[in-house]
Each structure stands twice: as C-alpha cells, then as structure tokens.
Design a protein around this motif. Sequence first.
Motif, PDB file in Angstrom:
ATOM      1  N   THR A 153      -4.979   7.894  -9.171  1.00 60.08           N
ATOM      2  CA  THR A 153      -4.122   6.745  -9.470  1.00 60.08           C
ATOM      3  C   THR A 153      -3.864   5.918  -8.215  1.00 60.08           C
ATOM      4  OG1 THR A 153      -3.019   7.943 -11.263  1.00 60.08           O
ATOM      5  CG2 THR A 153      -1.863   6.047 -10.332  1.00 60.08           C
ATOM      6  N   ALA A 154      -3.493   6.597  -7.126  1.00 62.76           N
ATOM      7  CA  ALA A 154      -3.220   5.876  -5.874  1.00 62.76           C
ATOM      8  C   ALA A 154      -4.469   5.167  -5.361  1.00 62.76           C
ATOM      9  CB  ALA A 154      -2.696   6.846  -4.818  1.00 62.76           C
ATOM     10  N   THR A 155      -5.622   5.845  -5.439  1.00 64.61           N
ATOM     11  CA  THR A 155      -6.864   5.236  -4.958  1.00 64.61           C
ATOM     12  C   THR A 155      -7.210   3.992  -5.755  1.00 64.61           C
ATOM     13  OG1 THR A 155      -7.704   7.403  -4.242  1.00 64.61           O
ATOM     14  CG2 THR A 155      -9.319   5.636  -4.558  1.00 64.61           C
ATOM     15  N   GLY A 156      -7.067   4.073  -7.074  1.00 67.23           N
ATOM     16  CA  GLY A 156      -7.371   2.914  -7.914  1.00 67.23           C
ATOM     17  C   GLY A 156      -6.448   1.749  -7.629  1.00 67.23           C
ATOM     18  N   LEU A 157      -5.141   2.032  -7.517  1.00 68.11           N
ATOM     19  CA  LEU A 157      -4.180   0.959  -7.251  1.00 68.11           C
ATOM     20  C   LEU A 157      -4.389   0.350  -5.874  1.00 68.11           C
ATOM     21  CD1 LEU A 157      -0.932   2.538  -8.762  1.00 68.11           C
ATOM     22  CD2 LEU A 157      -2.357   0.739  -9.754  1.00 68.11           C
ATOM     23  N   VAL A 158      -4.624   1.197  -4.875  1.00 64.16           N
ATOM     24  CA  VAL A 158      -4.847   0.690  -3.520  1.00 64.16           C
ATOM     25  C   VAL A 158      -6.114  -0.159  -3.465  1.00 64.16           C
ATOM     26  CG1 VAL A 158      -5.485   1.389  -1.180  1.00 64.16           C
ATOM     27  CG2 VAL A 158      -3.547   2.477  -2.318  1.00 64.16           C
ATOM     28  N   SER A 159      -7.155   0.279  -4.154  1.00 61.68           N
ATOM     29  CA  SER A 159      -8.404  -0.498  -4.179  1.00 61.68           C
ATOM     30  C   SER A 159      -8.176  -1.872  -4.788  1.00 61.68           C
ATOM     31  CB  SER A 159      -9.475   0.258  -4.968  1.00 61.68           C
ATOM     32  OG  SER A 159      -9.769   1.497  -4.350  1.00 61.68           O
ATOM     33  N   LEU A 160      -7.434  -1.923  -5.900  1.00 64.43           N
ATOM     34  CA  LEU A 160      -7.141  -3.217  -6.526  1.00 64.43           C
ATOM     35  C   LEU A 160      -6.314  -4.097  -5.591  1.00 64.43           C
ATOM     36  CD1 LEU A 160      -6.302  -2.139 -10.191  1.00 64.43           C
ATOM     37  CD2 LEU A 160      -8.346  -3.327  -9.385  1.00 64.43           C
ATOM     38  N   ALA A 161      -5.350  -3.472  -4.906  1.00 65.89           N
ATOM     39  CA  ALA A 161      -4.517  -4.248  -3.989  1.00 65.89           C
ATOM     40  C   ALA A 161      -5.342  -4.818  -2.836  1.00 65.89           C
ATOM     41  CB  ALA A 161      -3.383  -3.366  -3.450  1.00 65.89           C
ATOM     42  N   LEU A 162      -6.262  -4.016  -2.304  1.00 63.88           N
ATOM     43  CA  LEU A 162      -7.088  -4.502  -1.197  1.00 63.88           C
ATOM     44  C   LEU A 162      -8.014  -5.626  -1.647  1.00 63.88           C
ATOM     45  CD1 LEU A 162      -7.992  -1.147   0.589  1.00 63.88           C
ATOM     46  CD2 LEU A 162      -6.392  -2.910   1.362  1.00 63.88           C
ATOM     47  N   VAL A 163      -8.570  -5.487  -2.839  1.00 67.28           N
ATOM     48  CA  VAL A 163      -9.420  -6.561  -3.365  1.00 67.28           C
ATOM     49  C   VAL A 163      -8.592  -7.831  -3.548  1.00 67.28           C
ATOM     50  CG1 VAL A 163     -10.753  -7.327  -5.362  1.00 67.28           C
ATOM     51  CG2 VAL A 163     -11.092  -5.033  -4.445  1.00 67.28           C
ATOM     52  N   GLY A 164      -7.382  -7.670  -4.126  1.00 68.45           N
ATOM     53  CA  GLY A 164      -6.515  -8.835  -4.304  1.00 68.45           C
ATOM     54  C   GLY A 164      -6.132  -9.466  -2.978  1.00 68.45           C
ATOM     55  N   TYR A 165      -5.886  -8.615  -1.971  1.00 68.40           N
ATOM     56  CA  TYR A 165      -5.540  -9.135  -0.647  1.00 68.40           C
ATOM     57  C   TYR A 165      -6.701  -9.934  -0.058  1.00 68.40           C
ATOM     58  CZ  TYR A 165      -4.910  -9.131   4.410  1.00 68.40           C
ATOM     59  OH  TYR A 165      -4.826  -9.515   5.728  1.00 68.40           O
ATOM     60  N   MET A 166      -7.910  -9.400  -0.154  1.00 63.55           N
ATOM     61  CA  MET A 166      -9.063 -10.095   0.421  1.00 63.55           C
ATOM     62  C   MET A 166      -9.315 -11.422  -0.285  1.00 63.55           C
ATOM     63  SD  MET A 166     -11.667  -6.968   1.439  1.00 63.55           S
ATOM     64  CE  MET A 166     -12.369  -6.950  -0.149  1.00 63.55           C
ATOM     65  N   VAL A 167      -9.170 -11.421  -1.616  1.00 61.37           N
ATOM     66  CA  VAL A 167      -9.370 -12.669  -2.361  1.00 61.37           C
ATOM     67  C   VAL A 167      -8.310 -13.694  -1.973  1.00 61.37           C
ATOM     68  CG1 VAL A 167      -9.305 -13.701  -4.663  1.00 61.37           C
ATOM     69  CG2 VAL A 167     -10.534 -11.552  -4.293  1.00 61.37           C
ATOM     70  N   HIS A 168      -7.052 -13.243  -1.903  1.00 62.72           N
ATOM     71  CA  HIS A 168      -5.967 -14.158  -1.548  1.00 62.72           C
ATOM     72  C   HIS A 168      -6.127 -14.658  -0.118  1.00 62.72           C
ATOM     73  CE1 HIS A 168      -2.073 -16.028  -1.688  1.00 62.72           C
ATOM     74  NE2 HIS A 168      -1.605 -15.279  -0.696  1.00 62.72           N
TER      75      HIS A 168
ATOM     76  N   LEU B  57       0.830  -1.207   0.000  1.00 61.75           N
ATOM     77  CA  LEU B  57       0.000   0.000   0.000  1.00 61.75           C
ATOM     78  C   LEU B  57       0.865   1.257   0.000  1.00 61.75           C
ATOM     79  CD1 LEU B  57      -2.883  -0.961   2.468  1.00 61.75           C
ATOM     80  CD2 LEU B  57      -2.827  -1.125  -0.024  1.00 61.75           C
ATOM     81  N   ALA B  58       1.942   1.241   0.806  1.00 66.17           N
ATOM     82  CA  ALA B  58       2.839   2.399   0.834  1.00 66.17           C
ATOM     83  C   ALA B  58       3.485   2.610  -0.527  1.00 66.17           C
ATOM     84  CB  ALA B  58       3.906   2.198   1.908  1.00 66.17           C
ATOM     85  N   LEU B  59       3.868   1.523  -1.178  1.00 67.27           N
ATOM     86  CA  LEU B  59       4.481   1.626  -2.502  1.00 67.27           C
ATOM     87  C   LEU B  59       3.500   2.197  -3.518  1.00 67.27           C
ATOM     88  CD1 LEU B  59       6.786   1.065  -4.466  1.00 67.27           C
ATOM     89  CD2 LEU B  59       5.900  -1.268  -4.725  1.00 67.27           C
ATOM     90  N   LEU B  60       2.247   1.751  -3.463  1.00 65.19           N
ATOM     91  CA  LEU B  60       1.249   2.231  -4.411  1.00 65.19           C
ATOM     92  C   LEU B  60       0.926   3.709  -4.181  1.00 65.19           C
ATOM     93  CD1 LEU B  60      -1.159  -0.844  -4.548  1.00 65.19           C
ATOM     94  CD2 LEU B  60       0.685  -0.218  -6.120  1.00 65.19           C
ATOM     95  N   ILE B  61       0.898   4.118  -2.922  1.00 64.71           N
ATOM     96  CA  ILE B  61       0.687   5.544  -2.630  1.00 64.71           C
ATOM     97  C   ILE B  61       1.854   6.364  -3.179  1.00 64.71           C
ATOM     98  CG2 ILE B  61       0.544   7.242  -0.768  1.00 64.71           C
ATOM     99  CD1 ILE B  61      -0.997   5.135   0.845  1.00 64.71           C
ATOM    100  N   ALA B  62       3.077   5.821  -3.047  1.00 67.17           N
ATOM    101  CA  ALA B  62       4.242   6.502  -3.603  1.00 67.17           C
ATOM    102  C   ALA B  62       4.143   6.601  -5.129  1.00 67.17           C
ATOM    103  CB  ALA B  62       5.519   5.768  -3.197  1.00 67.17           C
ATOM    104  N   VAL B  63       3.627   5.548  -5.755  1.00 71.53           N
ATOM    105  CA  VAL B  63       3.431   5.589  -7.208  1.00 71.53           C
ATOM    106  C   VAL B  63       2.470   6.715  -7.581  1.00 71.53           C
ATOM    107  CG1 VAL B  63       2.439   4.337  -9.165  1.00 71.53           C
ATOM    108  CG2 VAL B  63       3.980   3.164  -7.598  1.00 71.53           C
ATOM    109  N   GLY B  64       1.380   6.855  -6.810  1.00 73.78           N
ATOM    110  CA  GLY B  64       0.443   7.948  -7.066  1.00 73.78           C
ATOM    111  C   GLY B  64       1.109   9.304  -6.942  1.00 73.78           C
TER     112      GLY B  64
END
Length: 201
Positions: free
Chosen positions: A159-174, A47-54
């Motif tokens: 950008t950060a919101t979209g990436l973080v949302s995808l990461a959270l969805v992926g985390y919950m699925v995993h 999440l920190a990395l994705l926020i940095a990307v944003g």
Amino acid sequence: MTAQQRPAAHTPLGTQVRRASGLDHNPLCRPVDRARSRTALALPLVLALLIAVGAVVAVLAFRVETHAEQGTARHRHAVVATTVGPAVTDDLRTGGSPAHAPARWAYPVGPGSGTVQVAVGTPVGSAVAIHLDDSGVPAPGARTTAAALSDAGVLGVGTATGLVSLALVGYMVHRRTLDRRAERSWEPDWERVEPLWSQRR
C-alpha cells in the motif's frame, strides 16, 4: 545578469521556506517560484504521511486477520491420526509435491476416517497431526501469528509503495508543468523586473 540566465537549480532550504511562505521579497522571486518551493517542501511531508498510511493499513490488517484466525482456532481441534494406507503423491510429475493417505482417528464425537495430507513416502501406520472441525471433519488449522504478521506487512508495504509511487509521479508531472510555465513567463517577467534590479529608469 541577462534574460538567458536562470536561478540556481538547487535552492537552499531556508530560501525555499521563505519563498513558499511569501516572506522572500526578492523581486526576482515569481509566483511560479513560490509554487515550486511549496511543492518541494510538501513532498517529504506527503511521502511521510503515505508511509504512515501504509503502516496503519498493516496494523489494521493484522488485527482483522488475527481476530479471524482466533475465531477459526475456536472451532479447530488437534488430533493424531494413523495412516492405514500408502501415501499417494498428488502430482506424479513432481516428487516433492504433497501427498495424501487414508487415515483413522479418534474424536469425542466418535472414531473417524478419511484422507489426510502427508509427506511423500509416509509409511502405513504413521502418526500424523491433523485438525478437525466441530463435526469431526479434517479442516485446515488456524494460521499462526507469524503468518498473519507477514501478510499484514506485505499489504502495508504494498500500500505504501503504491501510494508513494503515485505521489512521486504526480510530483514530477506537477514540477514539469511549473518548469514549463516558468520558461514561458521568464522573458516577460524579466522585462518587468530588470529595471528595478538594475536601478534603471
């Protein structure tokens, strides 16, 4: 402890670290438990990395837009035009809509005339600040730094919101997949570990 009992829902951080690194030698710690610990520890870093990307996207967008606007500003020239006719509202249904009026102005290439945007109700003979391009034709002025900064900020946050949302969805699925795997393997794992745990031979 019976086969129906489950590990604590909230494992201490130190245990999570030892488990994820493979240093937890507890015989009840299964590979799926280590996978869950690695996932839980990796999430904040991701999440920190994705926020940095944003943030990087925002900075790059601001630089690109600022450079483009600087190029535009070199070909825009501020002059004062004088309206020579009444202001006509663009949309008669809305009194607050922009209006246009015929106007004249002076420019190094010679006098010019045309239609310029004005406020509703602007009287004839009013001075109006406009921008002209290099050929003396009315054109939009360069956008301000604040406008470029606002657009870049919106893009970065989006950008950060979209990436973080995808990461959270992926985390919950995993995580759900790991939980299901743990449920399926609990009984056979307990049959293997229980004799060691109870010292039963």
